[in-house]
Design a protein around this motif. Structure first.
Motif, mmCIF file in Angstrom:
data_model
loop_
_atom_site.group_PDB
_atom_site.id
_atom_site.type_symbol
_atom_site.label_atom_id
_atom_site.label_comp_id
_atom_site.label_asym_id
_atom_site.label_seq_id
_atom_site.Cartn_x
_atom_site.Cartn_y
_atom_site.Cartn_z
ATOM 1 N N GLY A 80 13.209 -14.379 -7.900
ATOM 2 C CA GLY A 80 12.698 -13.566 -9.245
ATOM 3 C C GLY A 80 11.883 -12.459 -8.754
ATOM 4 O O GLY A 80 12.163 -11.298 -9.481
ATOM 5 N N GLU A 81 10.936 -12.683 -8.057
ATOM 6 C CA GLU A 81 10.061 -11.582 -7.522
ATOM 7 C C GLU A 81 11.013 -10.465 -7.006
ATOM 8 O O GLU A 81 10.862 -9.232 -7.056
ATOM 9 C CB GLU A 81 9.214 -12.133 -6.702
ATOM 10 N N GLU B 289 10.114 -23.554 -4.787
ATOM 11 C CA GLU B 289 9.519 -22.295 -5.254
ATOM 12 C C GLU B 289 10.720 -21.082 -5.280
ATOM 13 O O GLU B 289 10.373 -19.963 -5.450
ATOM 14 C CB GLU B 289 8.550 -21.833 -4.311
ATOM 15 N N ARG C 226 11.326 -18.728 -8.437
ATOM 16 C CA ARG C 226 10.303 -17.720 -8.472
ATOM 17 C C ARG C 226 10.334 -16.531 -7.481
ATOM 18 O O ARG C 226 10.347 -15.554 -7.634
ATOM 19 C CB ARG C 226 8.795 -18.511 -8.331
ATOM 20 N N LYS C 227 10.477 -17.136 -6.089
ATOM 21 C CA LYS C 227 10.746 -16.269 -4.962
ATOM 22 C C LYS C 227 11.742 -15.078 -5.158
ATOM 23 O O LYS C 227 11.610 -13.893 -5.050
ATOM 24 C CB LYS C 227 10.861 -16.855 -3.615
ATOM 25 N N ASP D 136 12.875 -8.622 -9.300
ATOM 26 C CA ASP D 136 12.153 -7.750 -10.136
ATOM 27 C C ASP D 136 12.073 -6.141 -9.226
ATOM 28 O O ASP D 136 12.325 -5.219 -9.942
ATOM 29 C CB ASP D 136 10.651 -8.150 -10.166
ATOM 30 N N ASN D 137 11.581 -6.316 -8.079
ATOM 31 C CA ASN D 137 11.773 -5.081 -7.125
ATOM 32 C C ASN D 137 13.177 -4.531 -7.256
ATOM 33 O O ASN D 137 13.245 -3.120 -7.126
ATOM 34 C CB ASN D 137 11.198 -5.741 -5.649
ATOM 35 N N ARG E 240 2.258 -7.008 -3.075
ATOM 36 C CA ARG E 240 3.158 -6.553 -4.124
ATOM 37 C C ARG E 240 3.116 -4.884 -4.338
ATOM 38 O O ARG E 240 3.982 -4.290 -4.548
ATOM 39 C CB ARG E 240 2.732 -7.207 -5.492
ATOM 40 N N GLU F 69 2.827 -12.743 1.020
ATOM 41 C CA GLU F 69 1.446 -13.244 0.615
ATOM 42 C C GLU F 69 1.135 -14.078 1.605
ATOM 43 O O GLU F 69 -0.251 -14.275 1.727
ATOM 44 C CB GLU F 69 1.603 -13.941 -0.611
ATOM 45 N N GLU G 102 4.890 -3.471 -1.396
ATOM 46 C CA GLU G 102 6.422 -3.699 -1.388
ATOM 47 C C GLU G 102 6.721 -2.406 -2.408
ATOM 48 O O GLU G 102 7.711 -1.754 -2.338
ATOM 49 C CB GLU G 102 6.735 -5.031 -2.413
ATOM 50 N N ARG G 103 5.912 -2.054 -3.467
ATOM 51 C CA ARG G 103 6.470 -1.040 -4.416
ATOM 52 C C ARG G 103 6.289 0.182 -4.070
ATOM 53 O O ARG G 103 7.003 0.961 -4.170
ATOM 54 C CB ARG G 103 5.577 -1.379 -5.699
#
Lengths: 491, 491
Positions: free
Chosen positions: A41-42, A35, A38-39, A45-46, B286, B237, B289-290
């Motif tokens: 990548g998240e 994973e 994906r992790k 994004d932030n 999520r 999560e 976080e934002r």
């Protein structure tokens, strides 16, 4: 292109990857977790939405991110290798052996460990001098603190290089020269965590009440001055020794369940008072109070714009008073320019000389426009239903200056309000003195299409009512004017 | 006019006096200290410059402040009586007896005590139900937290009245329902203080290093989410239970000198996880976080404007990169509009829809003007020597929109730069798209007289050089235009 290797992804490794990548480094990631991509990548994004705008300059172009199944391939040629694997010493030592078998001798290996001392991490290594602790704080892509913990095995040149490199990423390396379990910051976090567990367990407070007790009070103080400088200010002109004399007895009282207490000797008082002088003695207490207040106001108003925490308290307080403080379409004298803003100039709107800065005039005028919109019926509910006004043009003229704390007001004449067009003329006063004007031309738009369209009948009616009432007003001086095409002066 | 009595001045009593006074209450002060009037005056000076601007509305007119030699006279007719005398129980009990002999039966008596429980303060009183703890945090005129601690002797109606009244002062009353020594927040402060004393005593860290470890990292987090919500986000999560399972073992490790540890049972984990759900479960991780990142960016940029703490780190990072990122008069192509701004749109410049807000366009354009001034030689040193440019007029046209994170740039054409006059035309782009223009007319001024005057020869020469180089450029579209006098549409 400089290259970093990230050993262990997840939230912490991902944050490191983002710091390097967004500062122009190539980043190679090794993490056996399927994973991991994906992790990371998240986290990226932030980071991409929040980090670049922190700076008033553009960041370099992003480096290249790649994922590698082979640790040796990931660390090969890397200038910096950041290890963020789980907190098990045996695992970390195994990983360092693999890293050091493949990496450059000059590379820096930083560990994100929260708890282990660097001497523990260096144990058994042929090149212990390459390994340091670089402990970050979540979110790693935003918070500047890195605890850089070293041992005698680390040469001064390597430590300097590590500091310079971390600083170039926008980080704040805090060099911890004497190693200790959990370094510095996590010792405080651990003490508060233990105390908080007691409070919840004993039914004194809920998790929410604990959080409110922190973020509505000392949390805001600590965000800017920490513990000792805060107490130095609280102690006032009498100084740090006086403050400690007052506070000393509390060490004997049951004010925490955590009771191992250092002996409160004169030596300890002197040590702390002298260090506090070295840290903050360049500012008088009065200066520190004002610096503190400027910081608190600026941060609380920042949270106000986010409607969160202490800022949400400020908004709730304003909302409760708005009805009394500001006229609406029924209570205003519509035949005159309408009061659309009345406030004190806050500390965060002023420059280092205490004058209101240029862009904050528009902040105030935009607030006046928002209030005028509310008055004619374009309020939060209306906007939520899909219509609003967008500003197309603005013309500001500066006629005077004002300072922090000045009570300013804005009065608004509607030059046109018909169909999709809204043309306003704002006049800003300090007392009776006109200090600036702002002519604004707005168009009513659909928030879905973002194209101009007619407003609701209620808004049309309100505008007609104001137009009729203000029809006797003169066209204001300065409205419709332009900045004239310059004619160069004769040489 | 509502009236408050302040029993005991000093920094805390003075802060209470300021809260009441600036919110329109009359305030009577009793303090036998001959210096009380001066001390409260100093606190009031600080409060007057910082508190009113926190709000986006005007505060009421100030009430009347008076000093009284007689306690009975001070409390007579007061709706709220705030006791802030030294932390000695016998003294406090004596003061309450005097207060209650003279005050209204319906008045609320709040104690600023840090440590005593309300039941201790109520002991021996005929009317214990009138006495509550209302523990504030310094500076009382800015920080919202009040720990309102009550006992069974306090009726619900009085508690509600106290909450409403504190809220009307802009405060955040946190009702602590189960009394304990030092309430909630000070237990954390005490735990951190003890740990910090150990660290300094043991030579691990100086006071300055302790402060940096706090304010560069978790201090900023705590200013907006506190402890548990921060950890909920960090846990991701997988949730709070997972986070606690990870963190649990640290309770057995020597991560603090403060070692009394609650037993880490399933019941405790459930209690905390359930409370955390109730507190924050309305937001996904999520979203949290934002929210967190928006808050952190907004606060760090607020500190950047103050050049302090984490904000000073950001400024130092920018300063180190400025030379490479931005052209100066030697490296720019002067025959074209000059690059004067290049940055990402930060999160705190956008509205809740993520669009850049109106006033921030001028923030960006003002930054471009500042950079143009630097390019022609009107830099920080020049300004310190007494000359600068003031903006007289600004005309902004909006041609497009942009979002948080967008990379924007501004290019600047000089329309006139001669003598005291400087006339600029800024064009803002996202990529190749022109999204806004700003025409600015500035005058060079003496910062002493604040009147127009000629700039230095170096600036004159720089402007002449740019004027010559840009003489081939067309007069830009939109320059010199005005917002036209409206012609009402036919009905």
């Amino acid at each position: 292109m400089a290259r970093a290797a990230i050993i262990g992804g997840g939230v912490i490794g991902g944050g490191w990857a983002a710091r390097f990548l967004l500062n122009g480094w190539d980043v190679r990631v090794f993490d056996p977790d399927p994973e991991a991509q994906r992790k990371i990548g998240e986290v990226l994004d932030n980071a991409r939405r929040s980090l670049p705008g922190l700076s008033d300059l553009p960041l370099p172009d992003e480096g290249t991110l790649s994922f590698h199944d082979d640790l040796a391939e990931a660390v090969e040629g890397a200038e910096w290798i950041q290890e963020s694997v789980p907190e098990r010493l045996d695992l970390k030592l195994k990983v360092y052996a693999q890293i050091q078998a493949a990496c450059e001798e000059g590379a820096i290996i930083g560990s994100s460990t929260s708890g282990f001392k660097p001497s523990e991490l260096q144990e058994g290594s042929d090149r212990p001098g390459q390994i340091v602790v670089t402990h970050p704080f979540n979110p790693v892509y935003l918070l500047p603190l890195i605890e850089l913990v070293t041992t005698g095995a680390n040469e001064a040149a390597l430590i300097d290089r590590a500091k310079g490199l971390l600083s170039s990423l926008g980080l704040f390396p805090l060099h911890v020269k004497k190693e200790i379990d959990a370094h510095i910051a996590d010792r405080f976090l651990e003490a508060v965590w233990r105390e908080a567990l007691w409070l919840v367990k004993d039914g004194i407070a809920t998790t929410e009440e604990v959080d409110e007790a922190i973020r509505m009070g000392f949390g805001i103080r600590w965000a800017q001055m920490g513990l000792f400088e805060t107490y130095r200010v609280a102690g006032g002109e009498a100084g740090m020794r006086h403050f400690m004399a007052q506070f000393g007895p509390a060490l004997k009282w049951p004010w925490t369940k955590l009771m191992d207490v250092p002996e409160f000797t004169d030596e300890l008082v002197d040590l702390i008072a002298d260090q506090s002088d070295a840290q903050s003695g360049m500012h008088s207490i009065r200066e520190l109070e004002r610096i503190r207040d400027n910081n608190l106001v600026a941060m609380m108003r920042a949270l106000k714009a986010q409607d969160w925490g202490a800022g949400a308290v400020l908004n709730a307080h304003d909302a409760g008073r708005k009805r009394d403080a500001m006229p609406d379409i029924e209570t205003a004298d519509l035949a005159q320019p309408i009061l659309t803003l009345a406030r004190a100039v806050p500390l965060d709107w002023t420059d280092y000389n205490g004058h209101m800065t240029e862009s904050r005039y528009l902040d105030a005028f935009a607030g006046a426009t928002d209030r005028f919109m509310e008055i004619i019926g374009c309020d939060a509910d209306y906007i939520a239903s899909g219509g609003s006004y967008f500003t197309a043009e603005t013309h500001i003229r500066h006629l005077g200056e004002c300072h922090a704390g000045a009570r300013i007001s804005v009065r608004t004449q509607m030059l046109l309000g018909q169909g999709k067009k809204l043309h306003l003329f704002h006049s800003m006063y300090e007392g009776e003195e006109l200090i600036a004007t702002c002519e604004s031309f707005l168009l009513h738009v659909s928030l879905e299409t973002r194209r101009p369209c007619a407003p609701s009948q209620e808004i049309e009616d309100s505008m007609a009512r104001i137009a009729a009432a203000q029809s006797g007003l003169e066209y204001p001086q300065g409205a419709g004017s332009s900045i004239r095409k310059p004619v160069p002066m004769a040489e």
